[in-house]
Design an enzyme around this catalytic site. Structure first.
Site, PDB file in Angstrom:
ATOM      1  N   LYS A  73      -6.622  -4.876  -3.136  1.00 11.80           N
ATOM      2  CA  LYS A  73      -7.232  -5.509  -1.968  1.00 11.80           C
ATOM      3  C   LYS A  73      -8.251  -4.571  -1.332  1.00 11.80           C
ATOM      4  O   LYS A  73      -7.992  -3.375  -1.187  1.00 11.80           O
ATOM      5  CB  LYS A  73      -6.149  -5.908  -0.960  1.00 11.80           C
ATOM      6  CG  LYS A  73      -5.352  -4.756  -0.358  1.00 11.80           C
ATOM      7  CD  LYS A  73      -4.190  -5.316   0.453  1.00 11.80           C
ATOM      8  CE  LYS A  73      -3.489  -4.331   1.345  1.00 11.80           C
ATOM      9  NZ  LYS A  73      -4.271  -3.503   2.240  1.00 11.80           N
ATOM     10  N   ASP A 111       0.791  -1.248   0.000  1.00  8.32           N
ATOM     11  CA  ASP A 111       0.000   0.000   0.000  1.00  8.32           C
ATOM     12  C   ASP A 111       0.820   1.294   0.000  1.00  8.32           C
ATOM     13  O   ASP A 111       0.431   2.274   0.663  1.00  8.32           O
ATOM     14  CB  ASP A 111      -0.957   0.012   1.202  1.00  8.32           C
ATOM     15  CG  ASP A 111      -1.951  -1.122   1.199  1.00  8.32           C
ATOM     16  OD1 ASP A 111      -1.946  -1.921   0.240  1.00  8.32           O
ATOM     17  OD2 ASP A 111      -2.736  -1.235   2.161  1.00  8.32           O
ATOM     18  N   CYS A 149      -2.015  -2.421   7.805  1.00  5.23           N
ATOM     19  CA  CYS A 149      -1.981  -3.338   6.664  1.00  5.23           C
ATOM     20  C   CYS A 149      -0.742  -4.226   6.633  1.00  5.23           C
ATOM     21  O   CYS A 149      -0.809  -5.369   6.164  1.00  5.23           O
ATOM     22  CB  CYS A 149      -2.145  -2.557   5.372  1.00  5.23           C
ATOM     23  SG  CYS A 149      -3.827  -1.903   5.231  1.00  5.23           S
TER      24      CYS A 149
HETATM   25  C1  C5J Z   1      -3.036   0.644   5.556  1.00  2.00           C
HETATM   26  C2  C5J Z   1      -4.862   1.778   6.638  1.00  2.00           C
HETATM   27  N1  C5J Z   1      -2.505   0.435   4.374  1.00  2.00           N
HETATM   28  N2  C5J Z   1      -4.122   2.219   7.653  1.00  2.00           N
HETATM   29  N3  C5J Z   1      -4.312   1.099   5.594  1.00  2.00           N
HETATM   30  O1  C5J Z   1      -2.388   0.501   6.575  1.00  2.00           O
HETATM   31  O2  C5J Z   1      -6.043   2.016   6.601  1.00  2.00           O
END
Ligand code: C5J
Length: 223
Positions: free
Chosen positions: A130, A24, A163
């Site tokens: 995702k 991400d 994540c």
């Molecule tokens: C991730 C989130 N990528 N914090 N998403 O950590 O919502």
């Protein structure tokens, strides 16, 4: 095989079965005007992870090992967005699907959904979309890893305690050995970053291994 110095013990690196999984590293989390900022976070805190990821990606690619990237986001009709996820935001916050300076927040195909230009995937590298926090939930990740013969993951990206850790937990339950280089991940909450890494390596490595990218780079450079 070049073991990688790590907590709680060296990581048994097997280059023939190890993939780099970058979680991400999207504009929505790292740049102003995206999802992270909409939730009230200081997105500049995540930028420390960019350069270590850039160096690790370059070395990983040079070694010819598999690279996979993930992006969190939702279909434009939000049909894969649970109401519970939509509702969980500070009062008055711009929410998932709302318009923002980088397009609709956390929606596939919008500018904010893209991976940051510093870490753009190369042609041929897998990008997994995702809808959840963990990268295995409702994705083809496991099938892709099985097709590649991957049994180990070096997991990087953001955020450490959401994540990245969710993915490490999912991977652990599926039998993958996971190593997290601490400098290649980051959080809006430095104390959560530290705690999440501790949780992974605690109890003899209950979820995996924690190291530093310098050690991974050294292992990649070992003939
Ligand atoms: C991730 C989130 N990528 N914090 N998403 O950590 O919502």
């Amino acid at each position: 095989m070049p073991a990688i110095p790590a907590d709680p013990r060296p990581f048994p690196f097997d280059p023939a079965a190890c993939a780099l999984l970058v979680i991400d590293m999207q504009r929505d989390f790292l740049e102003p005007g995206g999802f992270g900022a909409a939730l009230g976070n200081d997105v500049s805190l995540l930028r420390a992870a960019i350069e270590p990821n850039r160096r690790l990606l370059a070395a990983w690619r040079a070694a010819g090992l598999p690279v996979l990237h993930t992006r969190e986001g939702h279909r434009p009709d939000l049909s894969d967005l649970p109401a519970a996820k939509l509702q969980r935001a500070p009062a008055g916050a711009t929410r998932i699907g709302d318009p923002g300076p980088m397009g609709r927040i956390l929606v596939q195909g919008e500018p904010g959904h893209a991976l940051i230009p510093e870490l753009s995937p190369l042609p041929g590298e897998t990008v997994i979309d995702k809808p959840g926090k963990g990268a295995f939930y409702a994705t083809e990740l496991q099938a892709r890893l099985e097709a590649l013969g991957v049994r180990q993951l070096v997991v990087t990206g953001v955020t450490t305690e959401i994540c990245v850790q969710s993915t490490v937990r999912e991977a652990n339950d599926r039998g993958y050995d996971c190593l997290v280089p601490s400098d290649c991940t980051a959080s809006y909450f430095p104390e959560f970053h530290a705690a999440a890494l501790k949780m992974i390596a605690a109890q003899g490595g209950i979820l995996g291994w924690v190291s530093h990218s310098d050690h991974v780079l050294a292992a990649l450079a070992t003939p």
